[in-house]
Design an enzyme around this catalytic site. Structure first.
Site, PDB file in Angstrom:
ATOM      1  N   ASP A  98       0.788  -1.245   0.000  1.00 33.10           N
ATOM      2  CA  ASP A  98       0.000   0.000   0.000  1.00 33.10           C
ATOM      3  C   ASP A  98       0.814   1.287   0.000  1.00 33.10           C
ATOM      4  OD1 ASP A  98      -1.972  -1.885   0.304  1.00 33.10           O
ATOM      5  OD2 ASP A  98      -2.588  -1.267   2.305  1.00 33.10           O
ATOM      6  N   GLU A 155      -7.518  -3.240  -3.885  1.00 33.56           N
ATOM      7  CA  GLU A 155      -8.875  -2.894  -3.488  1.00 33.56           C
ATOM      8  C   GLU A 155      -9.172  -1.444  -3.852  1.00 33.56           C
ATOM      9  OE1 GLU A 155     -11.357  -4.413   0.191  1.00 33.56           O
ATOM     10  OE2 GLU A 155      -9.957  -2.847   0.822  1.00 33.56           O
ATOM     11  N   GLU A 174      -7.719   5.340  -4.211  1.00 34.46           N
ATOM     12  CA  GLU A 174      -6.532   5.849  -3.524  1.00 34.46           C
ATOM     13  C   GLU A 174      -5.280   5.685  -4.377  1.00 34.46           C
ATOM     14  OE1 GLU A 174      -7.164   5.652   1.202  1.00 34.46           O
ATOM     15  OE2 GLU A 174      -7.358   3.690   0.227  1.00 34.46           O
TER      16      GLU A 174
END
Length: 887
Positions: free
Chosen positions: A468, A545, A549
């Site tokens: 991430d 996911e 973002e």
């Protein structure tokens, strides 16, 4: 809004740091056992900032051992489709598309998934679609089994793995995303192919046509090679001393397929490379994907035979073959050549929505002041989460959004407090020498083994698993860009800009010669999107996911590049943002309805995996979260969600149906803001009924939601058909035909932004400019007032070109426009229910154009309508339809 040169004032925040321990440095050291060594200094100064080379006390980091061979020297390219090879002795499943593979002690297991398995519950809050995996064959070595498989090198979407590295018995396999080939090399022995049961084999000398589990493969050995074991479940080869062969997934068992594949079977891929250009004047992003090969003597053609994903072939002029494969990503079409180019329109983004004065200023100011009156503007994330990189980033997002809103209502004190909080917290994180609470590091640490910058506290495995980074660091870059927009000196490389660019280089390094960080860590250029997991240690491959973002991180690069004058960085941001966006439309939102499984009960996927799709989240089955995770953070970069009003409506109605109504309570503000794309009045009604009694999403504020809803109610949804010669712009249109043009000018001089429909917009220095066109009718106004002439279709011929599992039709067309403003030709294949089952489109320009597209039937229905639609730059269209019958 004009530039505000006020230096944001300080706020009361405690300074935090860590107690330093032993320092880490070193590199790969030429072995797979890469262990860091001590250095003389534990901080590295970067302008006014710094990072540490010493792991903060009590923090985790990735393992010191990486499964690579001694030849690997470049920074590790984590977060890829093949990343599990780096983290364990062999691998988890690798989804190459169309193949799947996994490395084991026996060699490389290979299969071609064709059947979907669905996991659902009755509430519709949980659904999973994954393809069934079955090994069709294992590529092994006559020397026996292996202790491990190590990565030996990689390209931008390819990887080479070696079994038995350091021994006299080795197997090397090279795979590339989209390629149906596995290229193999053997030392100390020959090839051994094993099957779950005895395969059907046609032997043509050194070439085999093999059918296993109903799937056809070509096996291409050197001229002079021979085979033993035919009629059993294990085939061994004598490679005649050459030590190479390739295995290819074939579209069928025909002689034509075997012969054509054979022409390219001996061209081993040795590198794959993407290059891009952003033509700002034309608002075009062109990506070129190049294959470098080593051609063996048996080669029958130059280049490669590979496949193109839907997000590629839909936007490419490349001619594809009649063959294709249905994969986890829909139809992948076979392509032959040495390179292929994909062209997207860049439809702009804004740092914030324009102030169009459609709200109650007193109400908006009250919402701004509501946040300004908080004791702590930088808040802990969730219980026990503290101030980790993700929740700190969410804090940044809230304040970034509030800055221009505070300016819009002249709330200068509030604006300065928001900006001061941003500046103060960023400088804490960007400076490893700041002293304070030892239990809250708030620091970035450079891990020299994996060549990565790790923020502590970390979260969601962002340090120990390299997960991430784009999600987290994108918020930091966005916050830095918000400061740079009004204070460019702060962003100088010898002030704080150097550390900001370290963050960008970590998650999106665009210089392939950067020795400190890998090239495009998170973004997978051939897949078209990013991967969130650094390890990919899942049966279903890697996954992502929150596509929103991811986009947020690349949009932040565009802003940062513009505000700092770094056009190379900005252009990389435009490439990443535009490419990712089109992949999101294909695989998360499936806007064309042809990428998800036909039996998938949703118009959307919350999480895209190598092997399929989720309709759920990692942490909850709440429907608002399932949809909202791909909305947040809603901002000026998010306008693509409203390009297609009908699709936005469909997506919203699905979440309402699965939610059991529109009484939202998990992410109500996100739901209302998304609703504004398809029905702004309904969105405002929901807001008015609930505005005083709802839980605000952590990265948002009431001020942002109110500002957004009233702005979109005034200017309408984003209008994707109009582009501009500027990077920071968006066009909006209302149902009555009014068009609003907005552009932000980040320079110190006024500029003129030219739009593709002929509109010009004067933008003053460091400010947002807005103008409105259209007359309230259903058609947009052209500057000269004459846009009534529609384009014409001069030729429209449909010919059936192939049969097999599907029937394909070639559509030849010629179009013209009296005003010389041709824009787009679309071909649609429509079944009896009115569903578009296949489509193709071609960008055109000028007063005439001709071309050919192809479409194919999907589900065995015999009769279809094929429509040809031509449009001009003003939105005028003409169409013709023909009915065809599939053989």
């Amino acid at each position: 809004m004009t530039r505000n040169d006020t230096n944001f004032g300080p706020i009361d925040l405690s300074r935090r740091t860590f107690v330093a321990a032993a320092a880490l440095a070193g590199g790969f050291g030429g072995t797979a056992q890469t262990t860091a060594e001590a250095s003389d200094h534990d901080t590295v100064e970067v302008g006014n900032g710094s990072y540490t080379t010493t792991l903060p006390d009590g923090m985790e980091e990735p393992p010191e051992t990486i499964s690579v061979t001694s030849s690997v020297e470049s920074p590790i390219n984590s977060n890829d489709w093949w990343s599990s090879l780096l983290w364990e002795e062999f691998s988890e499943n690798l989804f190459v598309h169309p193949l799947y593979a996994d490395a084991s002690e026996n060699g490389l297991d290979v299969g071609f998934p064709t059947e979907w398995t669905f996991e659902r519950d009755q509430s519709m809050n949980h659904a999973v679609a994954m393809m069934d995996l079955e090994t069709d064959l294992t590529i092994g070595h006559t020397g026996g089994t292996f202790d491990d498989a190590r990565v030996d090198g990689w390209g931008d979407w390819s990887v080479s793995t070696v079994w038995g590295d350091g021994t006299s018995t080795t197997l090397r396999a090279t795979m590339a995303q989209g390629s149906p080939f596995v290229y193999c090399e053997f030392d100390g022995g020959d090839a051994e192919l094993s099957f779950p049961s005895t395969p059907d084999v046609d032997e043509e000398g050194n070439v085999l046509l093999v059918e296993s589990n109903g799937t056809h493969y070509g096996v291409f050995a050197p001229e002079g090679a021979t085979w033993d074991g035919i009629g059993t479940d294990t085939l061994t080869s004598d490679l005649d001393g050459e030590g190479y062969l390739s295995v290819a997934l074939l579209p069928d068992g025909s002689d034509d397929a075997l012969s054509t594949y054979g022409d390219y079977a001996y061209n081993r891929i040795v590198d794959t490379r993407v290059d891009w250009t952003y033509d700002e004047d034309e608002s075009i992003v062109e990506s070129t994907f190049t294959f470098e090969t080593k051609n063996r003597p048996e080669s029958g053609a130059d280049g490669v035979l590979t496949t193109l994903y839907p997000h590629q072939w839909k936007y490419s002029d490349a001619s594809t073959e009649s063959w294709s494969f249905t994969t986890q990503r829909g139809e992948q079409r076979v392509y032959t050549g040495s390179s292929v180019s994909v062209t997207y329109e860049y439809r702009g983004m804004l740092p914030y929505l324009p102030d169009v004065g459609n709200c109650d200023p007193d109400e908006l100011e009250a919402y701004v002041q509501e946040v300004a009156d908080e004791d702590e503007l930088i808040r802990p994330g969730q219980e026990d989460d503290g101030d980790d990189t993700y929740w700190t980033g969410k804090n940044f997002e809230r304040l970034v959004q509030l800055l221009p809103i505070a300016d819009a209502v002249d709330a200068d004190d509030a604006r300065d407090r928001f900006g001061g909080a941003l500046r103060d917290e960023l400088e804490i994180w960007l400076d490893a020498t700041v002293s304070g609470d030892t239990d809250s590091p708030d620091v970035f640490y450079y891990n020299d083994v994996w060549r990565t910058l790790l923020g502590y506290h970390d979260s969601h495995g962002s340090a120990s698993e390299l997960n991430d980074h784009h999600f987290h660091y994108g918020y930091y870059v966005k916050a830095a860009a918000a400061i740079a927009r009004t204070d460019p000196e702060w962003a100088d490389l010898d002030n704080w800009g150097g550390m900001v660019e370290h963050l960008i280089r970590d998650y999106a390094g665009f210089d392939r010669n950067d020795g400190e960080y890998p090239f495009l860590r998170n973004h997978d250029p051939y897949a078209g999107h990013s991967w969130a997991s650094g390890t990919a240690l899942f049966d279903e491959g890697n996954n992502q996911e929150s596509s929103s973002e991811s986009l947020n991180a690349y949009a932040a690069m565009i802003e940062w590049g513009e505000y700092t004058g770094n056009t190379e960085l900005r252009d990389a941001g435009v490439f990443l943002y535009t490419t990712e966006l089109h992949a999101i439309h294909e695989y998360w939102f499936d806007v064309d309805g042809d990428s998800h499984p036909p039996e998938w009960d949703h118009d959307y996927s919350s999480n895209v995996w190598g092997n399929g799709y989720w309709y759920k989240t990692w942490w909850t089955l709440d429907v608002e979260a399932i949809h909202g995770i791909n909305f947040l953070p809603l901002d000026g970069y998010s306008q693509h969600l409203g390009w297609d009003d009908d699709h936005a409506e469909t997506n919203y109605q699905e979440l309402v149906e699965n939610r059991g109504g529109d009484d939202f309570d998990y992410y109500p503000d996100l739901m209302w803001m998304f609703r504004a794309f398809s029905d702004s009045q309904d969105a405002l009604g929901l807001w008015e009924a609930n505005k005083d009694d709802y839980d605000v999403e952590f990265g948002m504020s009431r001020a942002q939601t109110y500002y957004w809803l009233t702005a979109l109610d005034a200017i309408g949804s984003p209008e994707p058909s109009i582009t501009a010669d500027h990077s920071l712009y968006t066009v909006f249109s209302t149902d009555d035909g009014t068009v609003t043009y907005a552009a932000y000018n980040p320079t110190d001089s006024s500029i003129t932004v030219s739009f593709s429909d002929g509109t010009s917009l004067e933008a003053q220095a460091n400010s947002m400019a807005v103008t409105t066109g259209g007359d309230g009718s259903d058609e947009d106004d052209e500057d000269d007032g004459d846009d009534e002439s529609a384009p014409s279709i001069d030729q429209f011929d449909v010919t059936e070109t192939s049969t097999g599992p599907w029937t394909r039709f070639a559509v030849e067309w010629a179009v013209s426009d009296p005003d010389g403003k041709l824009d787009l030709v679309e071909v649609e294949m429509i079944d009896g229910s009115g569903t578009v089952v296949d489509s193709a489109s071609t960008d055109v320009s000028g007063d005439s154009a001709s071309g050919e597209d192809s479409v194919r039937e999907r589900d065995g229905v015999s009769e279809y309508d094929i429509a040809c639609i031509v449009s001009d730059e003003n939105g005028n269209t003409s169409s013709e339809t023909k009915t065809v019958t599939a053989s």
